[in-house]
Scaffold this motif. Structure first.
Motif, PDB file in Angstrom:
ATOM      1  N   LYS A   1     -10.145   3.847  -0.601  1.00  0.00           N
ATOM      2  CA  LYS A   1      -9.146   4.215   0.417  1.00  0.00           C
ATOM      3  C   LYS A   1      -8.226   5.320  -0.064  1.00  0.00           C
ATOM      4  CE  LYS A   1     -10.496   0.681   2.947  1.00  0.00           C
ATOM      5  NZ  LYS A   1     -11.530   0.152   2.026  1.00  0.00           N
ATOM      6  N   LYS A   2      -8.325   5.628  -1.321  1.00  0.00           N
ATOM      7  CA  LYS A   2      -7.497   6.660  -1.925  1.00  0.00           C
ATOM      8  C   LYS A   2      -6.011   6.380  -1.715  1.00  0.00           C
ATOM      9  CE  LYS A   2     -10.905  10.358  -1.986  1.00  0.00           C
ATOM     10  NZ  LYS A   2     -11.253  11.740  -1.706  1.00  0.00           N
ATOM     11  N   LEU A   3      -5.646   5.208  -2.206  1.00  0.00           N
ATOM     12  CA  LEU A   3      -4.235   4.828  -2.150  1.00  0.00           C
ATOM     13  C   LEU A   3      -3.941   3.905  -3.327  1.00  0.00           C
ATOM     14  CD1 LEU A   3      -4.392   1.686  -1.003  1.00  0.00           C
ATOM     15  CD2 LEU A   3      -4.591   2.861   1.183  1.00  0.00           C
TER      16      LEU A   3
ATOM     17  N   ALA B   1       1.090   0.898   5.135  1.00  0.00           N
ATOM     18  CA  ALA B   1       1.147   1.921   4.086  1.00  0.00           C
ATOM     19  C   ALA B   1       2.491   2.621   4.094  1.00  0.00           C
ATOM     20  CB  ALA B   1       0.026   2.928   4.292  1.00  0.00           C
TER      21      ALA B   1
ATOM     22  N   ASP C   1      -6.833   2.212  -5.339  1.00  0.00           N
ATOM     23  CA  ASP C   1      -7.957   1.886  -4.459  1.00  0.00           C
ATOM     24  C   ASP C   1      -8.750   3.181  -4.275  1.00  0.00           C
ATOM     25  OD1 ASP C   1      -9.704   1.321  -2.408  1.00  0.00           O
ATOM     26  OD2 ASP C   1      -8.284   0.002  -1.367  1.00  0.00           O
TER      27      ASP C   1
ATOM     28  N   THR D   1       0.653   5.494  -0.096  1.00  0.00           N
ATOM     29  CA  THR D   1      -0.190   6.700  -0.002  1.00  0.00           C
ATOM     30  C   THR D   1       0.592   7.920  -0.450  1.00  0.00           C
ATOM     31  OG1 THR D   1       0.478   7.134   2.287  1.00  0.00           O
ATOM     32  CG2 THR D   1      -1.462   5.745   1.960  1.00  0.00           C
ATOM     33  N   LEU D   2      -0.151   8.879  -0.925  1.00  0.00           N
ATOM     34  CA  LEU D   2       0.420  10.152  -1.366  1.00  0.00           C
ATOM     35  C   LEU D   2      -0.451  11.296  -0.841  1.00  0.00           C
ATOM     36  CD1 LEU D   2       0.871   8.057  -4.101  1.00  0.00           C
ATOM     37  CD2 LEU D   2       2.246  10.041  -4.672  1.00  0.00           C
TER      38      LEU D   2
ATOM     39  N   ASN E   1       0.853  -1.201   0.000  1.00  0.00           N
ATOM     40  CA  ASN E   1       0.000   0.000   0.000  1.00  0.00           C
ATOM     41  C   ASN E   1       0.887   1.249   0.000  1.00  0.00           C
ATOM     42  OD1 ASN E   1      -2.712  -1.233   0.357  1.00  0.00           O
ATOM     43  ND2 ASN E   1      -1.790  -2.006   2.242  1.00  0.00           N
TER      44      ASN E   1
END
Lengths: 328, 483
Positions: free
Chosen positions: A268-270, A308, A265, A237-238, A235
């Motif tokens: 989940k915004k990732l 993440a 995703d 994230t940004l 996973n």
């Protein structure tokens, strides 16, 4: 009277203070509604072709040449690439093709090439260890030209690290983890062999790969990673500005020629992908294009679990990104 | 004189040489009392700034008025070399007479001072003592002469020159002609002032003034009100100091010179007047019962709101994002808090308060009327701008933001001395002893450009406002006008 005068003096002082105040009143900030930077929404329908277009400035020029389709030809480019075209075996949508045909050849050799051309080395639910990937496109008067059934072209590509484990794969668009991706599919109609020659004294020298195929466009040699190590989900994230509409995230393996494009995703915004071997040394790389600006985020990590990992992209000039990719 | 009535002879024999005894130390007490009277302005001795400004204005005004002929009486007094100071000399005789008035129960002191007076020539006369002397004019005669009630209970002494013994003293009514023919006249400065019901104590100093017939004629014809001849506003004039502040509504007019209408429209659409204020101090001097002249120093500030729009502003906001992470592989989901940044691009509308500051001198004439509690005044005059300064921002013809300054090298405006017309109406209310509160709606119209810009246009500011302030009477003790 003293009281009145005191009030007067106090009033004058207050007025003086008021008049000397030079405070600048701050205004309101209004974001542009049509600016890509302000769009923090994620989309379920991401058109990869638009992203490929975005990455086009990073792509190295293809080899552009031509040959007589009636006579056939062997096109050589130094000692690293040789393509043999058969004679009288070309068709287009309107029939047989004769005469001169335009040929465009693109070869992906390095990890950065797979990123620049947005051709991750994955197949359905599996990661691939790639050899070299080739794209041969024939056109006649702007119309795409194909090989007739039963006709083959032979391509020799120099690669001193050629592996005999490679299988013939063709590239196409497919669904991976619910996202549309360019992926590679095993194809039994083509073959990939080791290109070698015999020196004096009977010594065999490995020169590279030899592809034999009756399909044009993307093909190459790949090997499905069959790691015995446990696998995990990755996973990434940004920041909120970086969405699946303007960003793609790659995982570049350190010890093999494997490049994976992560899926989005949306809930989940990732970004994520599956089947990453635990303990793999990888470089996480995000490429973003917002308006006409490019952003690069990277991090070298060892994948141990599904926690993440955050990337923080920075605005970069295009040549800086090109230099960075060349070091992968 | 030889056929005098026996009754008259009797009183003459008894009272001819009668002299009223003067209490010892009386003059010292009077002088000491005068010296201990503090002028009102001494109350502000602790405030040097105000005192300095006030003194500057007072000096200016004093200089202005002392070099002008405002009243013929001033000329008369100023040119009369025989005017003697009211000081005690061995030759002086001081007579004191306490007069209890019927209406006000006031106490009036009569002081007679004459350097040339001989003891036998000096007589104190009051309403009771009507016997008179050859050299004296009785106060009852004055009472007959003055129809005004202002000096109803005052007594005046008129001393004649030696040898002028033909005049009938005791019951002779004094007339204008009599004034004109007298070569020597004893005039009390304070006698020029009417006694108002507020006057609690009146000290009358009588001086000897030699007036020529010409001066006396002018005195009687130009200002018949002197010596209480019917005018309640004789000299000295009343001085006031006023402190005021006002909230202003300003209107701006822009005049294009070398710029196009697009620029003017843009300038007009991005600026909006946001009021202003004025405060200051001014002194006023009454030149008669109704007219006053005012001047002073005031600070005026005009506020303008300048709206700016700056494009392509990038803002970075730190945000904490909570995400649920799917780990898979039989592991449960986990929630992580990720601190990151949110960038946004847009435009920013800014508001800058432009300020046009001025230090000005008002020169105002005022006509005032009313009663003791309420008065109304019409004011008109000019306001001279001494200096100006500007702060804020505007844009030039290329629509770039430039500072609004007359001092900086790249300043957009240049300071410009200008003149404004002023008109207002004051409503005054007595709130204390010598203290009035006033409200004065006014309008001022600019006659010249308040600021000249380097971008090819000029602008004027017209203002309307309501001044609120207080007015304090400086010379309450000696003034004859409203206390």
């Amino acid at each position: 009277m003293k009281k009145h005068f005191s009030i007067l003096v106090l009033s004058c002082i207050m007025l003086g203070c008021f008049s000397s105040c030079t405070k600048e009143m701050s205004g309101d900030f209004v974001s542009y509604s049509n600016d890509e930077l302000n769009d923090t929404t994620w989309s379920r329908l991401v058109n990869n072709s638009s992203f490929e277009t975005a990455l086009a400035p990073l792509q190295t020029p293809s080899i552009i040449d031509s040959f007589n389709s009636t006579a056939g030809a062997v096109l050589s480019y130094g000692d690293s690439l040789q393509v043999s075209f058969p004679a009288n075996n070309y068709v287009a949508l309107n029939g047989l093709v004769t005469g001169t045909v335009k040929v465009e050849i693109t070869v992906l050799k390095k990890r950065s090439d797979f990123i620049r051309f947005f051709k991750p080395t994955i197949t359905t639910n599996a990661l691939l260890d790639a050899a070299n990937e080739i794209d041969i496109k024939l056109t006649k008067n702007g119309r795409e030209v194909f090989l007739q059934h039963g006709a083959f072209i032979k391509l020799k590509l120099k690669d001193i690290l050629a592996s005999a484990d490679m299988k013939f794969f063709v590239g196409t668009n497919g669904i991976v983890n619910g996202n549309t991706h360019f992926l590679w599919l095993y194809n039994s109609d083509g073959k990939v062999n080791i290109w070698q020659d015999t020196l004096q004294g009977g010594i065999v020298r490995k020169l590279g790969y030899e592809f034999v195929t009756n399909k044009l466009r993307w093909f190459g040699g790949c090997n499905i990673i069959d790691s015995s190590l446990p696998k995990t989900r990755l996973n990434v994230t940004l920041p909120l500005n970086y969405t699946n509409k303007n960003t793609t995230v790659f995982v570049v393996f350190k010890n093999r020629k494997t490049v994976v494009a992560l899926s989005a995703d949306n809930d989940k915004k990732l970004f994520y992908t599956l089947n990453i071997p635990t303990g793999s040394e990888v470089t996480l790389l995000s490429l973003t294009r917002i308006n006409n600006d490019f952003y690069l985020g990277s991090k070298v990590v060892s994948i141990t679990n599904a926690n993440a990992i955050s990337l923080k992209p920075e605005k970069k000039e295009l040549f800086k990104i090109f230099e960075f990719l060349g070091q992968l | 004189m030889k056929n005098e009535h026996p009754f008259d002879s009797y009183f003459k024999s008894k009272l001819q040489n009668h002299k009223t005894a003067v209490p010892e130390g009386l003059w010292e007490k009077i002088v000491a009392g005068k010296e201990t009277k503090k002028p009102p302005a001494i109350w502000w001795k602790d405030n040097m700034l105000v005192m300095t400004l006030l003194c500057a204005v007072l000096l200016s005004v004093t200089y202005l008025f002392t070099n002008k002929t405002l009243n013929p009486l001033e000329n008369i007094v100023a040119n009369n070399s025989t005017l003697q100071p009211n000081t005690e000399t061995p030759g002086n005789k001081v007579a004191t007479q306490k007069l209890a008035t019927e209406s006000n129960n006031l106490e009036n002191n009569i002081i007679v001072a004459d350097h040339q007076a001989q003891p036998e020539n000096l007589v104190s006369v009051n309403e009771i003592n009507e016997a008179g002397n050859e050299n004296a004019v009785a106060g009852s005669s004055l009472k007959q002469y003055h129809p005004s009630s202002y000096i109803k209970n005052n007594a005046f002494l008129f001393k004649k020159k030696d040898g002028d013994k033909k005049d009938d003293a005791a019951n002779t009514a004094v007339s204008d002609d009599a004034f004109a023919t007298n070569s020597s006249l004893i005039i009390s400065n304070d006698a020029l002032l009417p006694l108002t019901p507020h006057t609690q104590e009146k000290t009358v100093s009588i001086l000897s003034i030699n007036l020529s017939p010409k001066d006396l004629k002018a005195l009687s014809t130009v200002n018949k009100n002197i010596l209480g001849l019917g005018c309640p506003n004789g000299f000295p004039s009343t001085w006031y100091i006023e402190a005021y502040g006002s909230a202003d509504i300003n209107m701006k007019s822009i005049y294009a010179k070398d710029v196009n209408s697009t620029y003017i429209n843009k300038l007009d659409s991005t600026t909006r007047m946001s009021g202003g204020f004025t405060f200051g101090v001014r002194v006023s001097k009454s030149i008669n019962e109704h007219f006053l002249l005012k001047t002073g120093l005031q600070y005026s500030q005009i506020n303008e709101r300048f709206k700016t729009k700056t494009d392509s502003i990038l803002t970075i906001t730190t945000v904490v994002t909570t995400r649920t992470i799917v780990r898979g592989g039989g592991q449960s989901d986990t929630t992580v808090r990720d601190t990151s940044t949110l960038q946004q691009i847009g435009y920013k509308t800014g508001y800058v308060n432009n300020r046009y500051k001025s230090i000005e001198i008002p020169v105002i004439a005022s006509y005032e009327t009313g009663n003791d509690n309420w008065r109304i005044a019409l004011n008109g005059g000019v306001i001279v701008n001494l200096t100006s300064s500007y702060t804020g921002q505007t844009f030039d013809t290329s629509y770039g933001i430039v500072p609004l300054s007359a001092k900086q090298a790249n300043g957009f405006y240049k300071s410009n001395v200008n003149l404004s017309l002023y008109a207002g109406v004051s409503l005054l209310k007595r709130i204390g002893n010598g203290l009035d509160a006033f409200a004065e709606p006014y309008f001022r119209y600019s006659l010249s450009n308040a600021a000249t810009s380097g971008a090819g246009y000029s602008q004027r500011f017209n203002s309307a406002g309501l001044s609120l302030g207080i007015r304090y009477k400086l010379n309450r003790k000696s003034s004859s006008t409203r206390d």
